[in-house]
Design an enzyme around this catalytic site. Sequence first.
Site, mmCIF file in Angstrom:
data_model
loop_
_atom_site.group_PDB
_atom_site.id
_atom_site.type_symbol
_atom_site.label_atom_id
_atom_site.label_comp_id
_atom_site.label_asym_id
_atom_site.label_seq_id
_atom_site.Cartn_x
_atom_site.Cartn_y
_atom_site.Cartn_z
ATOM 1 C CB CYS A 28 -24.787 1.435 -0.471
ATOM 2 S SG CYS A 28 -23.697 0.633 0.738
ATOM 3 C CB CYS A 52 -24.743 7.715 2.349
ATOM 4 S SG CYS A 52 -23.876 6.956 0.955
ATOM 5 C CB CYS A 67 -26.702 4.706 6.078
ATOM 6 S SG CYS A 67 -25.430 3.440 6.285
ATOM 7 C CE LYS A 121 -1.214 2.131 3.573
ATOM 8 N NZ LYS A 121 -1.718 2.589 4.890
ATOM 9 C CB CYS A 165 -18.718 5.158 4.340
ATOM 10 S SG CYS A 165 -19.089 3.399 4.363
#
Length: 409
Positions: free
Chosen positions: A345, A337, A334, A259, A327
């Site tokens: 989602c 969102c 939510c 990463k 998130c």
Amino acid sequence: MLAASRRLPLRRTRAATDTLNTVEAGRVANGSARESASATRNGDGQSESELSSVPSEAGSDSRGAVVGRKRKRGQAAPVTVKRELDEAEVAAVASPRRQGKPKKARRAPAKKITGRDGSVKIEPPPNWETIYALTREMRNENVAPVDTMGCESLADRAATPRDQRFQTLVSLMLSSQTKDTVTAVAIRGMQERMPGGFNLESVLALEPPALNAFINKVGFHNLKTKYIKQAAEILRDKWDSDIPDTIEGLTSLPGVGPKMAYLCMSAAWGRDEGIGVDVHVHRITNLWGWHKTTKPEETRAALESWLPKEKWHDINNLLVGFGQTICLPVGRRCGDCKLAERGLCPSAVVGKKTTIKEEKVVAKVEGSGRDENVSKKIMVVEQRDIKAGDAQCGLADIEDIGRPSRYRR
């Protein structure tokens, strides 16, 4: 002439005695006379907490069997309490409320398609462009810590390109298991107070305790002090005092994983050779149902198989900021969102499922010449989240992005 007052009869009737014993039993089960008085009435006009006799044994009368022993005057009646538990579920109520007939949000991962000639092609998840564009729209509306304190932006722009690359590498090494705000403070402290400036030569000249004092607020700072000192020596001896310009070279440094290497290649060298998958990228793409992976390297391979290369650099910043603002790892928002609002989602929490536990308390009173049962029902409500994959949600098209939502809460 009638007497002004009457004396109560010294002997009470059996019915009166039964009534008093029943009231006493009711108080034992209910805890207080006030709770018994406030009990709601049922359909036949009797209180739910009204006392009823225990069904008698065969051959006995309807009042119940008589207990042979008698209770002494002033002695409290022994009570036996039995609890029973019943459960019932209430139908889920999904929110936000939608108009019309909504569609169900489903997981739709990328698919592997094998052609007739044996070639393998990965078909992207449906609606991924809509999801990506809506997420970018939300990111533009909310400034996240990664936007101002991410590792890409921490290098001193007044320093030489070589020193900037070294500072970016150290920033990434410090960022593991550490919040961006903490990493930014540590880097800024080294830039301002490190003798000789924040560069490879200054880090080599510092003793480990002195370097540790600069980074002692980050996670695992003792181990990271050791890694930074070892990496600085390797850079001096094997890489001409600069950072490697390959993924293999970067991952050969202690404390640097894939990463960090891909992010460092992008931020320090400007080359996007892979996707830097951190915890946010791994977690959110799995929540979206794009794939089902257990390790970040699996997620990187899955994304690189179909995501356009021009988005390899952007997706890390996009999802890290999204994971920091909406998130979140714990307590996802939510309700704020747009993906949950439009049913894109499958993991969005859109409602609650309520389970009602009905507890029945039975008190058995002995020693009153008969056995009495007093029952009281206690309701306990438990709730759990409902995922959009289990509820009904509406779907949107990519053409709808930027327009007011067709659905109202």
